[in-house]
Design an enzyme around this catalytic site. Sequence first.
Site, mmCIF file in Angstrom:
data_model
loop_
_atom_site.group_PDB
_atom_site.id
_atom_site.type_symbol
_atom_site.label_atom_id
_atom_site.label_comp_id
_atom_site.label_asym_id
_atom_site.label_seq_id
_atom_site.Cartn_x
_atom_site.Cartn_y
_atom_site.Cartn_z
ATOM 1 N N ASP A 110 -1.046 12.635 12.996
ATOM 2 C CA ASP A 110 0.315 12.314 13.411
ATOM 3 C C ASP A 110 -0.048 14.122 13.704
ATOM 4 O OD1 ASP A 110 2.061 11.914 14.963
ATOM 5 O OD2 ASP A 110 2.590 11.042 13.800
ATOM 6 N N MET A 111 1.031 14.469 14.675
ATOM 7 C CA MET A 111 1.024 15.935 14.209
ATOM 8 C C MET A 111 2.820 15.769 15.065
ATOM 9 S SD MET A 111 1.216 18.651 16.130
ATOM 10 C CE MET A 111 0.946 20.296 15.909
ATOM 11 N N ASN A 112 3.799 16.458 14.601
ATOM 12 C CA ASN A 112 4.949 15.925 14.887
ATOM 13 C C ASN A 112 5.701 17.652 15.690
ATOM 14 O OD1 ASN A 112 5.123 13.480 15.197
ATOM 15 N ND2 ASN A 112 5.234 13.206 13.530
ATOM 16 N N ASP A 162 2.242 3.237 7.831
ATOM 17 C CA ASP A 162 2.429 4.531 8.539
ATOM 18 C C ASP A 162 3.251 5.589 7.674
ATOM 19 O OD1 ASP A 162 4.257 6.264 11.138
ATOM 20 O OD2 ASP A 162 2.307 5.194 11.861
ATOM 21 N N CYS A 196 -2.606 11.277 17.318
ATOM 22 C CA CYS A 196 -0.825 11.074 17.637
ATOM 23 C C CYS A 196 -0.130 12.506 17.753
ATOM 24 C CB CYS A 196 -0.197 9.890 16.495
ATOM 25 S SG CYS A 196 1.557 9.614 17.011
ATOM 26 N N ARG A 231 11.606 18.532 13.495
ATOM 27 C CA ARG A 231 11.611 17.624 12.377
ATOM 28 C C ARG A 231 11.488 18.084 11.510
ATOM 29 N NH1 ARG A 231 8.367 12.155 11.671
ATOM 30 N NH2 ARG A 231 9.570 10.814 12.565
ATOM 31 N N ASP A 255 4.974 7.560 21.867
ATOM 32 C CA ASP A 255 6.482 7.130 20.771
ATOM 33 C C ASP A 255 7.747 5.371 21.439
ATOM 34 O OD1 ASP A 255 5.316 7.860 18.431
ATOM 35 O OD2 ASP A 255 7.323 9.880 18.857
ATOM 36 N N TRP A 270 9.040 14.043 25.402
ATOM 37 C CA TRP A 270 8.810 13.046 24.659
ATOM 38 C C TRP A 270 9.272 11.419 25.257
ATOM 39 C CZ3 TRP A 270 12.254 9.555 22.127
ATOM 40 C CH2 TRP A 270 11.674 8.280 21.209
HETATM 41 C C1 GLA Z 1 5.186 10.140 14.988
HETATM 42 C C2 GLA Z 1 4.412 9.062 15.280
HETATM 43 C C3 GLA Z 1 5.601 7.964 15.017
HETATM 44 C C4 GLA Z 1 5.257 7.639 14.047
HETATM 45 C C5 GLA Z 1 6.357 7.981 13.518
HETATM 46 C C6 GLA Z 1 6.020 8.887 11.923
HETATM 47 O O1 GLA Z 1 6.797 9.877 15.658
HETATM 48 O O2 GLA Z 1 4.654 9.186 16.516
HETATM 49 O O3 GLA Z 1 4.125 6.253 15.828
HETATM 50 O O4 GLA Z 1 4.468 7.476 12.934
HETATM 51 O O5 GLA Z 1 5.803 9.641 13.205
HETATM 52 O O6 GLA Z 1 6.642 9.542 10.723
#
Ligand code: GLA
Length: 730
Positions: A477-479, A365, A525, A442, A547, A198
């Site tokens: 997104d996908m975190n 966002d 993302c 997260r 990020d 990351w």
């Molecule tokens: C991720 C994305 C960021 C933002 C956050 C929001 O980390 O990469 O750009 O959108 O989520 O929670």
Amino acid sequence: MIEFSKKTNLLSLHTNNSSYILQLYKGQHLLHLYWGKRIILTERSTYLPLEERVNMVNSDPADKSYHIEDLPFDYAFWGKGDFRSPSLSVRDGSGAIIPGFAYESHTISEGKKGIPGLPSTFAQEEDDAETLEICLTSSVTGLKLLLIYTVFPDFDVITRSVRIENHGENSVKLDRIMSVTVDFDPGEYELLTLPGAWGRERWIERQSVPHGVVSIGSSRGISSHQFNPFVALLSPGTGENSGEVYGFNLVYSGNFAAETEKNQDDRVRINMGINPFTFSWLLEPGESFNAPETVLVYSDKGLNGMSGIYHKFYRNRLSRSNFSSKERPVLVNNWEATYFFFDEKSLLDIASKSKDLGIELFVLDDGWFGGRNSDRTSLGDWVVNKEKLPDGIEGLSGKIRSMGMKFGLWFEPEMISPDSNLFRSHPDWALHLKDSPPAEGRNQLVLDLSRDEVVVEIIRVLKQILGTNAVDYVKWDMNRSLTDAYSSVLPFDRQGELYHRYVLGLYRIMDEITSAFPDILFEGCAAGGGRFDPGILHYMPQYWTSDNTDAVSRLKIQYGTSLVYPQIFMGSHVSAVPNHQLGRITGIDMRANVAMMGNLGYELDFNTLDSKELESVKQQIVFYKKYRNLIQFGRFYRLIDPFKSQNASWMIVREDKSEFILFYYQIFSEANLPRFSVKLTGIDEKSIYRETGSGDIYIGSELMYRGYFLPGFTADFQSVVVHFSKENST
Ligand code: GLA
């Protein structure tokens, strides 16, 4: 162009500049004879020198000179004397590994078909793309194996994919099915990979290929920050503009593996496909399984040569999005400006300032739905938070649009927070093991996309929001990585299918949503660039690169990413200082000059900038828009490698060489250094180029071989971006 010679049993695949040649041996084996610069083989040179060797197995006892482990294959099987990692491993009902498949037939046809359920590159009518399908069978089981090759002569690309069909009466179990195998001639090679983390995605690593197996990949459920699904084999000493390069890029977003294996004779095998460690698949009678596509590129013109081929091909033949050939808008994203803490007023304040500066798209966002005031809650509850946005998304979007900007919205559809209404009503929809609490990432869990009802619900919710609100852009997104990989709806003998079924579910959602909303620009993302792969890029023609928005870090990240992916795919934003990820302070021009090599955006509150900085931003956007077409669609060349020096440089050249932009960045300054030049590439040697602004003129050859002399810098983090245009030919 694909040719088959009955006389020599050669199957030759030619692009304009390369050849890939297979040979049918003993009427049943498929040997890999050659891949490299375009050649013609005479009958004599097709001969494979085979001889009897000591202590090698004879899979055909009647032919003592035939040793499978001695031979180069294009798809390899285990169990009859090839002891390297195979391409395929299938067990029949007795539990035995089926030892081999034999050539049965092949067809050559025009164009290229899609792969059911999976993303792939495509051919347009004007391409003279041709497809070769080689059918191999296993008499024991009624299995058919199809090796599918498509040649794109003008792009200098060959794609490969594999399908297995069960025409027998019994189920079989796949333990391993690679998308590509190539056995290279014995020799010394270097392996290039793009490892990362990351905030440090796609750094470049090179190593000599040792004996034994080197394996990279992902078991995180996503292609990952840690390795991109790309490897290249290089001739030793390959540089940016010279040397032989063989690139392999898997069109897949889940667990993958890529291996090199150097054997006793220094022959090197490459295998690439779905990661076998987290995979098995029960194939019932009448069913088939498709392995994802790999995009193969050969260049004898070094890494820039390979990148140029991938970039052009991907810009034109990877995504069918309406936006593929359109210039992308300059955007502002509120994430680093506000994080979760905004209301309609604060967003509109940023938006109206943005409009004055020339920004074209405002992106809202994370934090607009449910009770999402932190990352501990509400994923899955895609209902607007009326405390923050009393007029809803529709109201905000209307106000932004009436300012003359487009409106974009963030989603993370694959996730579920334990603290969400969705989780309270469907706790079993999250991936979890039966008797152990799931690991969180997260503070969130992953939805089980192998389940039909989950996929259907995500599609329903997204269609509902995007169909009833004026949204021009979506950030998808996908975190977190997948863990607790068990699905309560799969039987015991299908649990090994979960990771791949997740990816198939994801592709189904992406396919339906992007097809239903062709006028929405989608950007992928995954906690930055955690799933920056051709699978996602098939649906979404741009991606949030990382990020980490620090200008200096971005030099490496963007340099590494450019090895395979064109600059128009790379979302790159100017953010505030001190930088939020690592605290560094760089000037607004350095930040913009790094961001504007790709798909430019801003991610800060313009209300915090002073008037001088605001004027700079205005000028940056004017400059970017003026040259946007060149920057986004031009040919990208890397010039100075930030992994090896305290500076970096790249350039973008219009296809017809009529103009180009040079980008140069100095990281750290040093006292008393002589002036030095950067040597350009890819322009017309004989033409005169005029530098825009200064009006200075240069001959192309001078810029290429003597170089462009840079100003002396007396501070850290300095940069130069200069445009040149062609005057006439000498
Ligand atoms: C991720 C994305 C960021 C933002 C956050 C929001 O980390 O990469 O750009 O959108 O989520 O929670």
